[in-house]
Scaffold this motif. Structure first.
Motif, PDB file in Angstrom:
ATOM      1  N   MET A   1      14.653  -7.518   5.101  1.00 18.42           N
ATOM      2  CA  MET A   1      14.644  -6.844   4.141  1.00 18.42           C
ATOM      3  C   MET A   1      13.210  -6.422   2.890  1.00 18.42           C
ATOM      4  O   MET A   1      13.364  -5.384   3.033  1.00 18.42           O
ATOM      5  CB  MET A   1      15.732  -6.001   2.984  1.00 18.42           C
ATOM      6  CG  MET A   1      16.662  -6.540   3.886  1.00 18.42           C
ATOM      7  SD  MET A   1      18.410  -6.582   3.049  1.00 18.42           S
ATOM      8  CE  MET A   1      17.897  -5.390   1.620  1.00 18.42           C
ATOM      9  N   GLY A   2      12.290  -7.620   3.520  1.00 16.14           N
ATOM     10  CA  GLY A   2      11.155  -7.374   2.703  1.00 16.14           C
ATOM     11  C   GLY A   2      11.706  -7.655   1.068  1.00 16.14           C
ATOM     12  O   GLY A   2      10.845  -7.073   0.353  1.00 16.14           O
ATOM     13  N   SER A   3      12.332  -8.084   0.725  1.00 17.02           N
ATOM     14  CA  SER A   3      12.903  -8.408  -0.601  1.00 17.02           C
ATOM     15  C   SER A   3      12.256 -10.291  -1.420  1.00 17.02           C
ATOM     16  O   SER A   3      12.721 -10.933  -0.629  1.00 17.02           O
ATOM     17  CB  SER A   3      13.927  -7.691  -1.401  1.00 17.02           C
ATOM     18  OG  SER A   3      14.421  -8.289  -1.773  1.00 17.02           O
ATOM     19  N   PRO A   4      11.142  -9.468  -1.694  1.00 13.56           N
ATOM     20  CA  PRO A   4      11.205 -11.940  -2.773  1.00 13.56           C
ATOM     21  C   PRO A   4      12.451 -12.197  -3.614  1.00 13.56           C
ATOM     22  O   PRO A   4      12.305 -13.351  -3.518  1.00 13.56           O
ATOM     23  CB  PRO A   4       9.933 -10.856  -3.164  1.00 13.56           C
ATOM     24  CG  PRO A   4       9.895  -9.979  -3.462  1.00 13.56           C
ATOM     25  CD  PRO A   4      10.493  -9.157  -2.801  1.00 13.56           C
ATOM     26  N   SER A   5      12.664 -11.362  -3.872  1.00 12.02           N
ATOM     27  CA  SER A   5      13.944 -11.578  -4.982  1.00 12.02           C
ATOM     28  C   SER A   5      15.332 -11.976  -4.759  1.00 12.02           C
ATOM     29  O   SER A   5      15.636 -13.446  -4.575  1.00 12.02           O
ATOM     30  CB  SER A   5      14.757 -10.822  -6.132  1.00 12.02           C
ATOM     31  OG  SER A   5      14.863  -9.732  -4.811  1.00 12.02           O
ATOM     32  N   LEU A   6      15.259 -12.174  -3.136  1.00 13.91           N
ATOM     33  CA  LEU A   6      16.682 -12.091  -2.114  1.00 13.91           C
ATOM     34  C   LEU A   6      16.145 -13.117  -1.796  1.00 13.91           C
ATOM     35  O   LEU A   6      16.405 -14.695  -1.181  1.00 13.91           O
ATOM     36  CB  LEU A   6      16.855 -11.321  -0.957  1.00 13.91           C
ATOM     37  CG  LEU A   6      17.687 -10.294  -1.463  1.00 13.91           C
ATOM     38  CD1 LEU A   6      18.148  -9.825  -0.382  1.00 13.91           C
ATOM     39  CD2 LEU A   6      19.359 -11.073  -1.749  1.00 13.91           C
ATOM     40  N   LEU A   7      14.810 -13.858  -1.935  1.00 13.06           N
ATOM     41  CA  LEU A   7      14.056 -14.992  -0.792  1.00 13.06           C
ATOM     42  C   LEU A   7      14.283 -16.039  -1.914  1.00 13.06           C
ATOM     43  O   LEU A   7      14.509 -17.072  -1.376  1.00 13.06           O
ATOM     44  CB  LEU A   7      12.841 -14.848  -0.454  1.00 13.06           C
ATOM     45  CG  LEU A   7      11.783 -15.963   0.284  1.00 13.06           C
ATOM     46  CD1 LEU A   7      12.080 -16.790   1.567  1.00 13.06           C
ATOM     47  CD2 LEU A   7       9.986 -15.218   0.094  1.00 13.06           C
ATOM     48  N   VAL A   8      13.968 -15.544  -3.329  1.00 18.68           N
ATOM     49  CA  VAL A   8      14.126 -16.559  -4.274  1.00 18.68           C
ATOM     50  C   VAL A   8      15.255 -17.270  -4.627  1.00 18.68           C
ATOM     51  O   VAL A   8      15.677 -18.119  -4.802  1.00 18.68           O
ATOM     52  CB  VAL A   8      13.441 -15.787  -5.486  1.00 18.68           C
ATOM     53  CG1 VAL A   8      13.286 -17.204  -6.770  1.00 18.68           C
ATOM     54  CG2 VAL A   8      11.915 -15.917  -5.200  1.00 18.68           C
ATOM     55  N   ILE A   9      16.416 -16.714  -4.396  1.00 20.52           N
ATOM     56  CA  ILE A   9      18.093 -16.573  -4.916  1.00 20.52           C
ATOM     57  C   ILE A   9      18.032 -17.211  -3.522  1.00 20.52           C
ATOM     58  O   ILE A   9      18.432 -18.646  -3.565  1.00 20.52           O
ATOM     59  CB  ILE A   9      18.678 -15.854  -4.435  1.00 20.52           C
ATOM     60  CG1 ILE A   9      18.145 -14.897  -5.962  1.00 20.52           C
ATOM     61  CG2 ILE A   9      20.098 -15.323  -4.677  1.00 20.52           C
ATOM     62  CD1 ILE A   9      19.391 -13.025  -6.154  1.00 20.52           C
ATOM     63  N   GLY A  10      18.063 -17.205  -2.475  1.00 17.53           N
ATOM     64  CA  GLY A  10      17.923 -17.903  -0.989  1.00 17.53           C
ATOM     65  C   GLY A  10      17.046 -18.997  -1.799  1.00 17.53           C
ATOM     66  O   GLY A  10      18.522 -20.351  -1.300  1.00 17.53           O
ATOM     67  N   VAL A  11      16.292 -19.819  -1.609  1.00 15.45           N
ATOM     68  CA  VAL A  11      16.025 -21.064  -1.794  1.00 15.45           C
ATOM     69  C   VAL A  11      16.179 -21.795  -2.516  1.00 15.45           C
ATOM     70  O   VAL A  11      16.353 -22.802  -2.856  1.00 15.45           O
ATOM     71  CB  VAL A  11      14.271 -20.807  -1.991  1.00 15.45           C
ATOM     72  CG1 VAL A  11      13.585 -21.888  -2.386  1.00 15.45           C
ATOM     73  CG2 VAL A  11      13.411 -19.870  -1.147  1.00 15.45           C
ATOM     74  N   GLY A  12      17.052 -20.928  -3.407  1.00 17.71           N
ATOM     75  CA  GLY A  12      17.296 -21.504  -4.956  1.00 17.71           C
ATOM     76  C   GLY A  12      18.785 -21.958  -4.282  1.00 17.71           C
ATOM     77  O   GLY A  12      19.297 -23.109  -5.206  1.00 17.71           O
TER      78      GLY A  12
END
Length: 81
Positions: free
Chosen positions: A59-70
């Motif tokens: 999706m190209g969403s950096p906020s989802l990436l941060v949540i996933g890494v967390g």
């Protein structure tokens, strides 16, 4: 050009492997292999984070990436219930 194709194939294989690990951990509640089972304390949280990381790339969403890494990090450090 050949190197680009090989690197793309490696990235696709890594993404498929990451997705398989995430689905396995999320659905079964355990990690495959001795090492991953010993390192990851909360496999379901880890699996949800892994799948969110892949979804963020799609999706190209950096906020989802941060949540996933967390969530992946939380899966490593959270104490089992």
């Amino acid at each position: 050009m050949f190197i680009f194709v090989v690197l793309l194939m490696v990235l696709v294989a890594a993404a498929i492997g990451w997705a398989v690990l995430g689905i396995h951990a999320l659905l079964l509640g355990r990690m495959p292999g001795r090492w991953l089972d010993r390192v990851v304390r909360q496999p379901r949280i880890w699996g949800a984070g892994a799948l969110l990381m892949l979804l963020s790339l799609d999706m190209g969403s950096p906020s989802l990436l941060v949540i996933g890494v967390g969530l992946v990090a939380l899966g490593h450090v959270a104490k089992p219930t």
